[in-house]
Design an enzyme around this catalytic site. Structure first.
Site, PDB file in Angstrom:
ATOM      1  CG  ASP A  98      -4.457   9.026  10.776  1.00 27.85           C
ATOM      2  OD1 ASP A  98      -4.019   8.789   9.882  1.00 27.85           O
ATOM      3  OD2 ASP A  98      -5.809   9.616  10.408  1.00 27.85           O
ATOM      4  CB  THR A 142       5.465   3.138   0.097  1.00 30.01           C
ATOM      5  OG1 THR A 142       5.547   4.355  -0.639  1.00 30.01           O
ATOM      6  CG2 THR A 142       5.296   1.974  -0.653  1.00 30.01           C
ATOM      7  CB  VAL A 143       3.023  -0.595   3.821  1.00 34.05           C
ATOM      8  CG1 VAL A 143       3.334  -1.839   4.719  1.00 34.05           C
ATOM      9  CG2 VAL A 143       2.807   0.473   4.707  1.00 34.05           C
ATOM     10  CB  ALA A 150      -1.095   0.077   1.206  1.00 33.69           C
TER      11      ALA A 150
END
Length: 643
Positions: free
Chosen positions: A141, A31-32, A25
């Site tokens: 979040d 970015t993962v 993702a």
């Protein structure tokens, strides 16, 4: 075309250890990737910060510190952090890999969830946040994208360390952190000034979305959504999903109160409310299928975390594998062609031998020159990390290098007296006799807990941060000596030495206790007057309840109940009776006594027998106090006359 094939990290070995296999993702800040830890042979998730953020030294420093703290937060519902490091321009976190999906995926597929399923997801989320709040962290979040649901059913919360670090940076620039649909009003009004109650608000919004399939505030632009958060209450879920229990409306309303002082102080308190709400629901209420279930996919265009970073100037990387410019030097180009051989003589082999020897000497000279230019003047910086200062000096001397500046710094990871970094770094090529500077660890920094007793909570938190500590969980207790909102004590006590960055728990005064009076059975106006006279605020529940004990318009129940203690300014919620439930009375005149009693009790009434002198041995109902076919309150007593 598969975009992962264009990602420069896919297929690479990061930091000599993590093989990047696939991109999972892309978010607003990182970015993962799915990666393999080649040292431990395990699959994990690798989160790599975007280069623009990684170029900010302040951001990276905060990121590393918070990542270390989150790594110590061991909780079964928190995605664990295994490692943190840098490799060139890449700053990364190695984390637990969860095979499964996110709550966003579930909501996209199913629309809305049954109350039982929604609570099954909410409770472990609150447990994870509660552990974080007790340790002094605020997620900031919370949203369905950060709730991971494993294939084995485990629920885990992700993105703790990164979110905390981003907030620390953006709070100095006036940016608003978070996803607009889940922002608490105070996050909008004062970016960066957030405590555990912002997570409580976001969880209330997530619960609303799970129960209804829609977000409570929507609009054509983020600005409209932000305006609604500031000026409109989150509506009760039952307004969109009729049939939802009142307890669920109350849970959402409590968590999403626009005034943070009216919300539970952290996720632990909300978890207790959620379990109490579940206990009050019947099996049918828990398993009710909402009308929004299996609805169309939702628009998630605004689900990415919104951060406005400060302007960064990122130096362009040096070209890799590029040809040198036409005017550039090739140091060996003028040495590759030997000068023309001397003129040949007509007689004897000696001139030819001399020419061969000269050519060999020339080649050897050229080779030596090339070696001197390309290698002889340079050497590699040896590895100094985790060596003592004396060992580092010996290594540099053995490599023909001088010792430059020797600095000292605190470190949580490097043993006191060992080298924690060098400049240039290990493996770098520098000229012989150049100097190498290095930094020696002084071990973890320790500070004393300051005396904050008697200070207002905001001032106490500021003093703790100024002293290198973090304000942790806040517990509120009654006190007749300390004013409401001021600190009673800290844990650990003042003067105790702790590592810098440790969380310090605070006990805050709720003021003198007030005995909550019993106002059940009173009218709302009388009840409000009595409670406000006692120094309490009053809230009337939007839904009324049937009651055989109290008439219509009277207070049927109150929260907290009478006899409990509350602080001045606390809110008492009143639930008003809409009177008893009226049901039709069966006609039992002429029936046998046993049959008549069974019919009346089965309808929800109590039965009283009037036999008199003439009916001592009778067995037939001659009359009933409420005629058959008329209505009477459920649970009331019907008298039957027997003759």
């Amino acid at each position: 075309m598969d975009t992962t094939l264009q990602d420069p990290l896919v297929g690479q070995l990061l930091d000599g250890r993590y093989r990047v296999d696939a991109r999972i993702a892309v978010g607003g800040m990182a970015t993962v990737y799915r990666a393999l830890d080649t040292r431990l042979d395990r699959v994990l998730a690798l989160k790599v910060m975007h280069p623009a953020l990684a170029a900010d030294g302040v951001f990276v420093e905060r990121f590393i510190r918070e990542a270390k703290s989150v790594a110590r937060l061991a909780h079964p519902n928190v995605v664990q952090v295994f490692d943190q490091g840098t490799d060139g321009s890449y700053v990364y976190l190695a984390m637990e890999y969860i095979a499964g999906c996110t709550l966003r995926d579930v909501l996209r597929d199913r629309g809305a969830l049954q109350p039982r399923a929604a609570l099954d997801i909410l409770e472990p989320v609150l447990a994870a946040l509660g552990a974080a709040h007790r340790a002094g962290f605020v997620h900031r979040d919370m949203k369905p994208e950060n709730v991971l649901i494993g294939d084995d059913g485990r629920v885990k919360v992700a993105d703790f360390g990164l979110v905390r670090s981003v907030n620390t940076v953006t709070s100095t620039t006036g940016a608003v952190l978070g996803t607009v649909s889940y922002l608490a009003p105070e996050q909008i009004e004062q970016p960066g000034a957030a405590d555990p109650r912002v997570d409580v608000y976001a969880c209330g919004v997530v619960l609303y979305e799970m129960l209804t399939g829609e977000r409570p505030h929507d609009g054509d632009s983020p600005a409209i959504v932000l305006y609604k958060h500031l000026h409109e209450d989150v509506p009760p879920p039952s307004a969109l999903a009729p049939g939802l229990a009142y307890e669920l409306d109350e849970l959402v309303a409590s968590a999403t109160a626009r005034n943070p002082d009216l919300r539970p102080y952290d996720a632990v308190a909300v978890l207790a409310q959620a379990r109490e709400a579940r206990a009050g629901l019947s099996a049918d209420q828990l398993d009710a299928v909402p009308p929004q279930a299996n609805s169309a996919a939702q628009d998630t265009s605004d689900n990415r975390t919104s951060v406005i970073p400060r302007s960064l100037t990122v130096p362009r990387p040096l070209p890799v594998n590029e040809d040198e410019p036409e005017g550039g030097y090739h140091r060996t180009s003028r040495l590759e062609s030997a000068p023309p051989p001397p003129p040949r003589r007509r007689s004897g082999p000696r001139p030819r031998l001399v020419a061969i020897v000269a050519a060999v000497l020339l080649v050897l000279g050229v080779g030596a020159g090339v070696w001197y230019i390309n290698a002889g003047q340079f050497t590699e910086v040896p590895r100094l990390l985790e060596k003592t200062e004396a060992q580092a000096r010996d290594r540099l001397e053995s490599a023909g290098l001088d010792v430059g500046d020797v600095k000292h710094a605190y470190s949580d990871t490097f043993k006191r007296g060992t080298v924690m970094s060098s400049d240039p770094g290990p493996g770098s090529r520098i000229r012989s006799n150049d100097s190498v500077s290095f930094t020696v660890s002084d071990g973890p920094e320790t500070v004393r807990v300051p005396d904050v007793e008697g200070y207002r909570l905001d001032k106490a938190r500021s003093l703790l941060k100024d002293g290198g500590l973090e304000p942790g969980m806040v517990t509120r207790e009654f006190s007749e000596d300390v004013p409401r909102g001021s600190v009673i004590s800290t844990a650990p006590d003042k003067g105790t030495e702790r590592r810098a960055g440790s969380a310090i728990a605070l006990t805050v005064s709720k003021g003198s206790p007030i005995d909550v009076p019993d106002v059940t059975g009173r009218t709302v106006e009388d009840a409000r007057a009595e409670l406000e006279e006692a120094g309490l605020k009053v809230k009337v529940a939007p839904q009324q309840v049937t009651s055989s004990e109290f008439d219509k318009g009277q207070v049927a129940r109150q929260t907290p109940a009478d006899g409990r203690q509350a602080a001045e300014g606390d809110t008492v919620t009143l639930t008003v009776s809409k009177g008893p439930e009226m049901i039709e009375v069966p006609d039992v005149v002429g029936d046998k006594v046993d049959d008549a009693k069974a019919a009346l009790e089965g309808a929800g009434f109590q039965v009283d027998e009037d036999r008199g002198l003439l009916g001592l041995f009778g067995d037939t109902v001659k009359n009933q106090s409420v005629a058959g076919g008329e209505s009477a309150p459920k649970g009331s007593t019907i008298t039957i006359t027997i003759r």
